[in-house]
Design an enzyme around this catalytic site. Structure first.
Site, PDB file in Angstrom:
ATOM      1  N   ARG A  26       0.940  -1.276   0.216  1.00  0.00           N
ATOM      2  CA  ARG A  26       0.125  -0.032  -0.088  1.00  0.00           C
ATOM      3  C   ARG A  26       0.851   1.206   0.005  1.00  0.00           C
ATOM      4  O   ARG A  26       0.128   2.388  -0.172  1.00  0.00           O
ATOM      5  CB  ARG A  26      -0.820  -0.060   1.331  1.00  0.00           C
ATOM      6  N   CYS A  50       0.023  27.284  33.912  1.00  0.00           N
ATOM      7  CA  CYS A  50       0.475  25.875  34.091  1.00  0.00           C
ATOM      8  C   CYS A  50       0.131  25.262  35.561  1.00  0.00           C
ATOM      9  O   CYS A  50       1.009  25.762  36.456  1.00  0.00           O
ATOM     10  CB  CYS A  50       1.687  25.808  33.587  1.00  0.00           C
ATOM     11  N   CYS A  53       3.862  24.022  36.715  1.00  0.00           N
ATOM     12  CA  CYS A  53       4.972  25.013  36.786  1.00  0.00           C
ATOM     13  C   CYS A  53       5.362  25.218  38.438  1.00  0.00           C
ATOM     14  O   CYS A  53       4.239  25.164  39.138  1.00  0.00           O
ATOM     15  CB  CYS A  53       4.941  26.122  36.080  1.00  0.00           C
ATOM     16  N   ASP A  76      -4.311  14.907  41.763  1.00  0.00           N
ATOM     17  CA  ASP A  76      -5.622  15.483  42.471  1.00  0.00           C
ATOM     18  C   ASP A  76      -6.881  15.062  41.940  1.00  0.00           C
ATOM     19  O   ASP A  76      -7.917  14.913  42.617  1.00  0.00           O
ATOM     20  CB  ASP A  76      -5.474  17.115  42.252  1.00  0.00           C
ATOM     21  N   HIS A 302       8.274   0.664  25.937  1.00  0.00           N
ATOM     22  CA  HIS A 302       7.311   0.882  24.552  1.00  0.00           C
ATOM     23  C   HIS A 302       7.254   2.233  24.230  1.00  0.00           C
ATOM     24  O   HIS A 302       6.780   3.013  25.089  1.00  0.00           O
ATOM     25  CB  HIS A 302       6.034   0.414  24.711  1.00  0.00           C
TER      26      HIS A 302
HETATM   27 ZN   LIG Z   1       4.676  24.363  33.443  1.00  0.00          ZN
HETATM   28 ZN   LIG Z   2       6.042  -4.455  27.415  1.00  0.00          ZN
END
Ligand SMILES: [Zn+2]
Ligand SMILES: [Zn+2]
Ligand SMILES: [Zn+2]
Length: 351
Positions: A26, A50, A53, A76, A302
């Site tokens: 393909r 953020c 941070c 949380d 992985h």
């Molecule tokens: Zn950050």
């Molecule tokens: Zn594995």
């Protein structure tokens, strides 16, 4: 590559004991050379919005310390909770089975600098992250009710990561989840049947089989980085320790540096592939902490990245893949070749 590997075939994944369909014909149309816009990494080192941070308040109300290295905290909004759950009611119907599930979910910030990623951190900056993963595995795995410690990272919005701040997660559970449970069985069967570790055996096979380096992207003294024979995702990669070891605490200091080196070099190659901050889910698979001996377990990571041909074209697992089996177009060998061609100098250097 021989002609046989260019016709449709299926490949066996001995680690998961499943098949993947490979349809390389393909992709025989010429490469379009499509390249997405170079995506600049975030340029702000500190983002007041953020929640990861240093010094910022999180949605739950807690305030992060002004950390200057690694920082971890209990999630949380955790998917699992540590308190012993109420005993489940006896199932009234035999096909409707439930079990109580306990766990502890943590977040690990790799670095205070909001703009960084593993790819743009130095080996010396990643090493303390490896040490923190190791300490978390030991501490959480040491709890008598924790049977598995899953360390992972979702990188990029495409993988559902809500925040670009360099961080990963650690979900430890009172049971062994399905993926590592399946790999435990496969590795145990291989060890019992052949007297050898499955991944030691596999790595040896890859070395023996390597023609023009085959599926191996690169190696350092302690780790091999390769596109596995059975890869499902286009640029899926397996990071395997060259020495047989079941879990992070078994590694020497030199091996921890080797892991930091492998992660930096791989993620940099990923970013350079399409000149973008390459999205992925990555995680470590290692010995369960269920109180049993696990001589069959061989530590590995992985990497499952969704990108296919460019920074914007992704692979979807739909249709036949949801109903039948996973399928891929480009061969693992050509994916490895393309990753080998990538530089280990990041396309967007730090200033
Ligand atoms: Zn950050
Ligand atoms: Zn594995
Ligand atoms: Zn092994």
């Amino acid at each position: 590559m021989d002609e046989k590997s260019q016709s449709p075939h299926r490949r066996w994944n001995p680690l998961r004991q499943s098949w993947v369909l490979v349809s390389p014909h393909r992709t025989q149309r010429p490469w379009q050379g499509e390249v997405g816009q170079k995506a600049a990494p975030s340029e702000v080192s500190y983002d007041p919005q953020c929640y990861l941070c240093p010094g910022n308040q999180r949605a739950g109300g807690a305030v992060n310390p002004v950390y200057d290295g690694i920082f971890s905290f209990v999630n949380d909004y955790a998917a699992l909770l540590p308190d012993p759950p109420a005993p489940a009611a006896e199932p009234a119907l035999p096909l409707l089975v439930a079990e109580p599930a306990r766990g502890l979910c943590k977040v690990l910030c790799y670095h205070p600098d909001h703009s960084l990623t593993l790819a743009r951190m130095t080996r010396a900056e990643i090493r303390p992250v490896v040490d923190a993963w190791t300490a978390e595995y030991e501490e959480l795995g040491g709890l008598d009710w924790i049977e598995y410690v899953q360390i992972f990272e979702n990188r990029g919005a495409m993988m559902g990561a809500s925040n670009p701040h360099p961080h990963g997660q650690i979900w430890s559970t009172g049971f062994v989840p399905d993926e590592p449970a399946a790999e435990t069985l496969a590795q145990r069967e291989h060890l019992t049947g052949s007297g050898r570790c499955l991944l030691c055996n596999y790595l040896q096979t890859e070395h023996d089989a390597a023609v023009d380096q085959g599926r191996i992207v690169f190696e350092n003294e302690h780790f091999a980085v390769l596109v596995p024979w059975w890869a499902v995702w286009p640029f899926e990669v397996l990071v395997i320790s060259r020495r047989h070891a079941g879990s992070l605490p078994e590694f020497t200091s030199a091996e921890r540096n080797g892991l930091a080196d492998a992660l930096r070099r791989l993620t940099t190659r990923y970013d350079n592939l399409f000149s973008t901050s390459f999205p992925y889910t990555m995680g470590f698979h290692q010995s369960p902490t269920d109180g049993q001996k696990h001589p069959e377990w061989h530590f590995h990571a992985h990497f499952y990245p969704p990108l296919l041909r460019s920074a914007t074209v992704r692979k979807f697992m739909v249709g036949f893949e949801m109903l039948g089996m996973p399928q891929r177009d480009i061969t693992p060998e050509s994916a490895a070749e393309r990753l080998r061609a990538c530089s280990e100098e990041h396309f967007w250097p730090r200033v």
